[in-house]
Design an enzyme around this catalytic site. Structure first.
Site, PDB file in Angstrom:
ATOM      1  CG  ASN A  87      42.376  19.774  33.940  1.00  0.00           C
ATOM      2  OD1 ASN A  87      43.369  19.976  34.631  1.00  0.00           O
ATOM      3  ND2 ASN A  87      41.235  20.419  34.115  1.00  0.00           N
ATOM      4  CG  HIS A 117      46.335  -7.618  28.395  1.00  0.00           C
ATOM      5  ND1 HIS A 117      47.630  -7.778  27.949  1.00  0.00           N
ATOM      6  CD2 HIS A 117      46.337  -6.501  29.158  1.00  0.00           C
ATOM      7  CE1 HIS A 117      48.381  -6.807  28.435  1.00  0.00           C
ATOM      8  NE2 HIS A 117      47.609  -6.006  29.170  1.00  0.00           N
ATOM      9  CE  LYS A 166      27.981  -2.398  24.157  1.00  0.00           C
ATOM     10  NZ  LYS A 166      26.721  -2.816  24.687  1.00  0.00           N
ATOM     11  CE  LYS A 183      20.604  17.019  28.062  1.00  0.00           C
ATOM     12  NZ  LYS A 183      19.841  18.132  28.584  1.00  0.00           N
TER      13      LYS A 183
END
Length: 186
Positions: A87, A117, A166, A183
């Protein structure tokens, strides 16, 4: 033959802005910017595909759609699969490589960043990269940010506005800042 600055970055080296090869980044970005100006000024889908192919070095599959405007700093380190929808206002920093699998949905105003950095203020003007991978069937919600080194798992969903620092397991919904598992998808 010695490695160019992009190879050095992708092999894990932090590269300072004072590096003698740093001009290569500016030159590549300037080339991409010229093509992006043309790409973002057209409403013709085929012209967008053709110009994206010039930017990335690979043709964009006919089943994939990029809504303009789109931003990428280099482009040649981004790979986009089949049946992908990106998009408007997606922004990609791709020197660390960005790989987008098949059947991926990317919402408006998404940021995909493979560059960062060092934390130490004395070294902060150096550049480091880590690859980003968005696996098949993933959906990245509006205004989400995917940070360097992250893999978004197959069929997973990143909620709108999330900041993902992560890896996201396959078939998982994550959201928040920083993103946390909400979930599993059945």
């Amino acid at each position: 033959m010695s490695k160019d600055i992009f190879q050095r970055l992708q092999s894990g080296e932090a590269v300072s802005y004072t590096d003698p090869q740093h001009f290569q980044i500016s030159e590549a970005a300037a080339r991409t910017t010229k093509l992006l100006i043309e790409l973002n000024a057209t409403a013709e889908t085929e012209k967008v595909r053709q110009l994206w192919g010039e930017i990335s070095g690979e043709p964009l599959d006919a089943s994939t759609m990029i809504q303009i405007p789109v931003h990428v700093n280099i482009g040649k380190f981004t790979r986009i699969g089949k049946n992908v929808y990106i998009n408007h206002l997606c922004s990609m920093l791709d020197m660390g490589t960005i790989t987008i699998g098949d059947n991926v949905l990317i919402g408006p105003k998404v940021n995909i960043l493979s560059e960062e950095h060092p934390v130490n203020p004395a070294d902060r003007k150096a550049l480091m990269v880590r690859p980003v991978v968005i696996k098949n069937g993933a959906w990245i919600g509006a205004a989400a940010t995917i940070l360097p080194g992250v893999t978004v798992g197959e069929n997973s969903i990143v909620a709108a506005g999330a900041v993902v620092n992560k890896d996201v397991p396959d078939n998982t919904i994550v959201g928040g800042i920083p993103a946390k598992v909400i979930k599993q998808i059945d």
